[in-house]
Design a protein around this motif. Structure first.
Motif, PDB file in Angstrom:
ATOM      1  N   SER A  53       9.562   0.736  21.229  1.00 46.87           N
ATOM      2  CA  SER A  53       9.083  -0.283  22.148  1.00 46.87           C
ATOM      3  C   SER A  53       8.631   0.392  23.700  1.00 46.87           C
ATOM      4  O   SER A  53       8.955   1.395  24.005  1.00 46.87           O
ATOM      5  CB  SER A  53      10.103  -1.262  22.377  1.00 46.87           C
ATOM      6  OG  SER A  53      11.229  -0.666  22.957  1.00 46.87           O
ATOM      7  N   PHE A  54       7.979  -0.865  24.406  1.00 36.99           N
ATOM      8  CA  PHE A  54       7.742  -0.359  25.653  1.00 36.99           C
ATOM      9  C   PHE A  54       7.715  -1.805  26.576  1.00 36.99           C
ATOM     10  O   PHE A  54       7.573  -2.858  25.750  1.00 36.99           O
ATOM     11  CB  PHE A  54       6.268   0.255  26.011  1.00 36.99           C
ATOM     12  CG  PHE A  54       5.096  -0.338  25.474  1.00 36.99           C
ATOM     13  CD1 PHE A  54       4.484  -1.138  26.571  1.00 36.99           C
ATOM     14  CD2 PHE A  54       4.896  -0.264  24.407  1.00 36.99           C
ATOM     15  CE1 PHE A  54       3.091  -1.999  25.849  1.00 36.99           C
ATOM     16  CE2 PHE A  54       3.577  -0.882  23.663  1.00 36.99           C
ATOM     17  CZ  PHE A  54       2.770  -1.749  24.522  1.00 36.99           C
ATOM     18  N   TRP A  55       7.765  -1.523  27.915  1.00 39.76           N
ATOM     19  CA  TRP A  55       7.691  -2.764  28.836  1.00 39.76           C
ATOM     20  C   TRP A  55       6.229  -3.177  28.949  1.00 39.76           C
ATOM     21  O   TRP A  55       5.440  -2.437  29.631  1.00 39.76           O
ATOM     22  CB  TRP A  55       8.597  -2.720  29.813  1.00 39.76           C
ATOM     23  CG  TRP A  55       9.885  -2.816  29.702  1.00 39.76           C
ATOM     24  CD1 TRP A  55      10.868  -1.727  29.422  1.00 39.76           C
ATOM     25  CD2 TRP A  55      10.873  -3.921  29.358  1.00 39.76           C
ATOM     26  NE1 TRP A  55      12.193  -2.014  29.137  1.00 39.76           N
ATOM     27  CE2 TRP A  55      12.149  -3.467  29.010  1.00 39.76           C
ATOM     28  CE3 TRP A  55      10.383  -5.061  29.286  1.00 39.76           C
ATOM     29  CZ2 TRP A  55      13.193  -4.350  28.716  1.00 39.76           C
ATOM     30  CZ3 TRP A  55      11.572  -6.274  28.847  1.00 39.76           C
ATOM     31  CH2 TRP A  55      12.706  -5.658  28.712  1.00 39.76           C
ATOM     32  N   ASP A  56       5.856  -4.305  28.457  1.00 40.56           N
ATOM     33  CA  ASP A  56       4.376  -4.646  28.750  1.00 40.56           C
ATOM     34  C   ASP A  56       4.457  -5.584  30.178  1.00 40.56           C
ATOM     35  O   ASP A  56       5.004  -6.638  30.075  1.00 40.56           O
ATOM     36  CB  ASP A  56       3.995  -5.443  27.630  1.00 40.56           C
ATOM     37  CG  ASP A  56       2.480  -5.872  27.892  1.00 40.56           C
ATOM     38  OD1 ASP A  56       1.815  -5.614  28.883  1.00 40.56           O
ATOM     39  OD2 ASP A  56       1.830  -6.752  26.923  1.00 40.56           O
ATOM     40  N   THR A  57       3.707  -4.873  30.921  1.00 44.34           N
ATOM     41  CA  THR A  57       3.514  -5.556  32.178  1.00 44.34           C
ATOM     42  C   THR A  57       2.203  -6.057  32.553  1.00 44.34           C
ATOM     43  O   THR A  57       1.636  -6.534  33.784  1.00 44.34           O
ATOM     44  CB  THR A  57       4.142  -4.744  33.559  1.00 44.34           C
ATOM     45  OG1 THR A  57       3.030  -3.425  33.322  1.00 44.34           O
ATOM     46  CG2 THR A  57       5.501  -4.337  33.488  1.00 44.34           C
ATOM     47  N   ARG A  76       7.609  -7.961  29.353  1.00 48.25           N
ATOM     48  CA  ARG A  76       8.009  -8.212  28.001  1.00 48.25           C
ATOM     49  C   ARG A  76       8.081  -7.053  27.100  1.00 48.25           C
ATOM     50  O   ARG A  76       7.185  -6.326  27.377  1.00 48.25           O
ATOM     51  CB  ARG A  76       7.258  -9.338  27.381  1.00 48.25           C
ATOM     52  CG  ARG A  76       7.273 -10.594  28.335  1.00 48.25           C
ATOM     53  CD  ARG A  76       6.540 -11.578  27.544  1.00 48.25           C
ATOM     54  NE  ARG A  76       5.232 -11.593  27.238  1.00 48.25           N
ATOM     55  CZ  ARG A  76       4.320 -12.260  26.468  1.00 48.25           C
ATOM     56  NH1 ARG A  76       4.940 -13.163  25.972  1.00 48.25           N
ATOM     57  NH2 ARG A  76       3.379 -12.071  26.443  1.00 48.25           N
ATOM     58  N   ARG A  77       8.885  -6.945  26.358  1.00 47.40           N
ATOM     59  CA  ARG A  77       8.993  -5.634  25.531  1.00 47.40           C
ATOM     60  C   ARG A  77       8.083  -5.963  24.230  1.00 47.40           C
ATOM     61  O   ARG A  77       8.586  -7.006  23.402  1.00 47.40           O
ATOM     62  CB  ARG A  77      10.663  -5.571  25.023  1.00 47.40           C
ATOM     63  CG  ARG A  77      10.902  -4.082  24.534  1.00 47.40           C
ATOM     64  CD  ARG A  77      12.329  -3.813  24.128  1.00 47.40           C
ATOM     65  NE  ARG A  77      13.278  -3.801  24.972  1.00 47.40           N
ATOM     66  CZ  ARG A  77      13.329  -2.629  25.555  1.00 47.40           C
ATOM     67  NH1 ARG A  77      12.828  -1.546  25.360  1.00 47.40           N
ATOM     68  NH2 ARG A  77      14.241  -2.329  26.552  1.00 47.40           N
ATOM     69  N   MET A  78       7.284  -4.874  24.088  1.00 45.31           N
ATOM     70  CA  MET A  78       6.164  -4.966  22.995  1.00 45.31           C
ATOM     71  C   MET A  78       6.844  -3.797  21.893  1.00 45.31           C
ATOM     72  O   MET A  78       7.258  -2.809  22.448  1.00 45.31           O
ATOM     73  CB  MET A  78       5.038  -4.691  23.679  1.00 45.31           C
ATOM     74  CG  MET A  78       3.893  -4.283  22.323  1.00 45.31           C
ATOM     75  SD  MET A  78       3.250  -5.848  21.801  1.00 45.31           S
ATOM     76  CE  MET A  78       2.476  -6.540  23.012  1.00 45.31           C
TER      77      MET A  78
END
Length: 151
Positions: A83-87, A94-96
């Motif tokens: 996962s990664f944090w989508d900004t 949001r976590r993708m």
């Protein structure tokens, strides 16, 4: 020590159970939830909320969305998703989530296992179906004696 389930808890003690409100309904949890989430992630990356919505849209049994997020964190810890944090969009990050190679290998193996279980289940159900030889061609009774019931 086994975890006891009380009123309002399911078989694994983490959600609503057979308390009248959900009587007769199955819950999606454990390996079925895990593999369903992995299957959805095989096709596209998604936010936890999107995965929860997809579960509902698929017509699957009731589930607790908190369980989805816990399961995603467990899958990430096990190396099956990343996962990664989508900004990129306005609003909070949001976590993708995305499927890893290990998750894809696990999912492929699980699909094979489910296929074998399905074949066993189908054979079992065919054994329970009424047989065509129970009546003769004109629909009347046959001379065969009925089988004794298994006990």
């Amino acid at each position: 020590m086994a975890k006891r389930t009380g009123a309002g808890q399911g078989v694994n003690g983490d959600g609503p159970g057979d308390d009248g409100e959900n009587a007769g309904q199955f819950r999606l949890h454990g390996d079925l939830l895990t593999t369903t989430l992995l299957a959805f992630l095989r096709n596209w990356n998604a936010y936890g909320y999107q995965l929860s919505q997809q579960l509902s849209e698929a017509g699957l049994p009731a589930f607790d969305s908190g369980t989805v997020y816990r399961t995603l964190r467990q899958l990430e810890k096990a190396g099956m998703v990343s996962s990664f944090w989508d900004t990129s969009e306005s609003g909070p990050a949001r976590r993708m989530y995305s499927l890893t190679k290990a998750g894809d290998i696990f999912l492929t193996s699980w699909i094979d296992v489910l296929g074998r279980y399905q074949a066993v289940f189908r054979k079992t159900m065919e054994g329970l179906a009424p047989q065509a030889h129970d009546a003769d061609a004109d629909g009347g009774p046959t001379d065969e004696k009925p089988r004794a019931a298994r006990g």
